[in-house]
Write an enzyme that holds these catalytic residues in place. Structure first.
Site, short mmCIF file in Angstrom:
data_model
loop_
_atom_site.label_atom_id
_atom_site.label_comp_id
_atom_site.label_asym_id
_atom_site.label_seq_id
_atom_site.Cartn_x
_atom_site.Cartn_y
_atom_site.Cartn_z
N HIS A 67 -7.62 0.65 0.14
CA HIS A 67 -6.64 1.16 -0.81
C HIS A 67 -5.63 2.02 -0.06
O HIS A 67 -4.43 1.85 -0.22
CB HIS A 67 -7.32 1.98 -1.91
CG HIS A 67 -6.36 2.48 -2.96
ND1 HIS A 67 -6.78 3.02 -4.15
CD2 HIS A 67 -5.01 2.53 -2.99
CE1 HIS A 67 -5.72 3.37 -4.88
NE2 HIS A 67 -4.63 3.09 -4.18
N PHE A 117 2.99 -2.89 -1.79
CA PHE A 117 1.79 -2.05 -1.77
C PHE A 117 1.75 -1.19 -0.51
O PHE A 117 1.58 0.04 -0.56
CB PHE A 117 0.56 -2.96 -1.87
CG PHE A 117 -0.76 -2.25 -1.90
CD1 PHE A 117 -0.90 -0.95 -2.35
CD2 PHE A 117 -1.92 -2.91 -1.48
CE1 PHE A 117 -2.13 -0.31 -2.38
CE2 PHE A 117 -3.16 -2.29 -1.52
CZ PHE A 117 -3.26 -0.99 -1.96
N HIS A 120 4.41 1.47 -0.44
CA HIS A 120 4.06 2.61 -1.28
C HIS A 120 3.08 3.53 -0.57
O HIS A 120 3.24 4.77 -0.60
CB HIS A 120 3.45 2.12 -2.60
CG HIS A 120 2.81 3.21 -3.41
ND1 HIS A 120 3.53 4.10 -4.18
CD2 HIS A 120 1.50 3.57 -3.55
CE1 HIS A 120 2.71 4.96 -4.76
NE2 HIS A 120 1.47 4.65 -4.39
N GLU A 121 2.06 2.96 0.06
CA GLU A 121 1.04 3.77 0.73
C GLU A 121 1.64 4.56 1.90
O GLU A 121 1.30 5.72 2.11
CB GLU A 121 -0.11 2.88 1.22
CG GLU A 121 -0.97 2.32 0.10
CD GLU A 121 -1.60 3.40 -0.75
OE1 GLU A 121 -2.18 4.35 -0.20
OE2 GLU A 121 -1.49 3.30 -2.00
N LYS A 124 4.23 7.32 0.40
CA LYS A 124 3.58 8.42 -0.31
C LYS A 124 2.60 9.19 0.56
O LYS A 124 2.57 10.43 0.54
CB LYS A 124 2.86 7.90 -1.56
CG LYS A 124 2.22 9.03 -2.39
CD LYS A 124 1.64 8.51 -3.69
CE LYS A 124 1.06 9.67 -4.52
NZ LYS A 124 0.50 9.19 -5.81
N HIS A 125 1.80 8.48 1.33
CA HIS A 125 0.72 9.13 2.08
C HIS A 125 0.94 9.12 3.60
O HIS A 125 0.71 10.13 4.27
CB HIS A 125 -0.61 8.46 1.76
CG HIS A 125 -0.99 8.49 0.32
ND1 HIS A 125 -1.42 9.64 -0.31
CD2 HIS A 125 -0.98 7.52 -0.64
CE1 HIS A 125 -1.68 9.39 -1.58
NE2 HIS A 125 -1.42 8.11 -1.81
#
Length: 232
Positions: A67, A117, A120-121, A124-125
């Site tokens: 994830h 995906f 986004h990861e 954001k992170h």
């Protein structure tokens, strides 16, 4: 005299600002102590009221998928979207794409190729760990950690199989802990019938995202004492 006082006040303000930046930088460098590697069981992602969509590359393997790799502060809070000037660039991970499609697949609807995906990861992170890991290092580290954990093997070796059966939460934690050497956090969701099921596994890693460590704090959330390990 007033001119000198004005200069002195400005110098004090500048020093205060510099102190805040240095403190923030120290926090930034130490927050990786609470980094989570999160893996999701695809059967539980899909067996919900919302269901799922397989990626354009086809149905993923019946294995845990990544994830994300999430930097966290030791108190459980976390930074996000730390550098908008450094967006995800597919060219930075071109040699990892085929592996990411297999080990880090998207199950969101509508079907996608994974780029959205992963973007986004990272945005954001990943940008919150860029002082230690560039884009390629970030995604490669997550892939390496998944291989090291080998969660499905850890569970099946303990007789815990993704067959739709119910297993005690403690036996799932113990199986992973016995295999990896560190206690995981288990996140559950509900299947389409409302049963509590194994959804995601959180493990903590060191500042270089290379080795597992004891988690300084676990996320919030509860599972039933017996949970389903859904098939996929």
């Amino acid at each position: 005299m007033e001119f000198k006082e004005s200069i002195l006040i400005k110098l004090v303000v500048m020093l205060q600002c510099l102190t805040l930046v240095l403190c923030a930088s120290q926090d930034f460098l130490t927050m990786m102590c609470g980094t989570y590697i999160i893996e999701v069981w695809p059967g539980s992602y899909c067996d919900t009221q919302q269901s799922c969509c397989y990626p354009t590359s086809g149905k993923p393997d019946a294995d845990f998928g990544i994830h994300g790799l999430w930097p966290n502060y030791n108190d459980g809070s976390y930074p996000s979207n730390c550098d908008s000037s450094n967006p995800f660039q597919q060219s930075q991970v071109s040699n990892l794409i085929s592996t990411m499609q297999k080990e880090w697949p998207t199950l969101a609807c509508p079907s996608g190729n994974g780029i959205q995906f992963w973007s986004h990861e990272w945005d954001k992170h990943g940008t919150c760990s860029e002082s230690l890991l560039n884009q390629h290092d970030y995604f490669e580290a997550a892939l390496n950690l998944k291989q090291k954990a080998n969660l499905l093997q850890a569970l099946t070796s303990a007789g815990i199989n993704p067959d739709g059966g119910f297993y005690s939460l403690s036996s799932i934690k113990n199986a992973i802990s016995d295999s990896i050497g560190f206690t995981p956090f288990i996140e559950c969701n509900s299947d389409s019938s409302g049963n509590s099921q194994l959804y995601q596994v959180y493990l903590c890693v060191d500042t270089n995202a290379s080795s597992f460590i004891d988690c300084p704090v676990f996320p919030h959330g509860k599972c039933a004492s017996n949970i389903e390990f859904s098939s996929f």
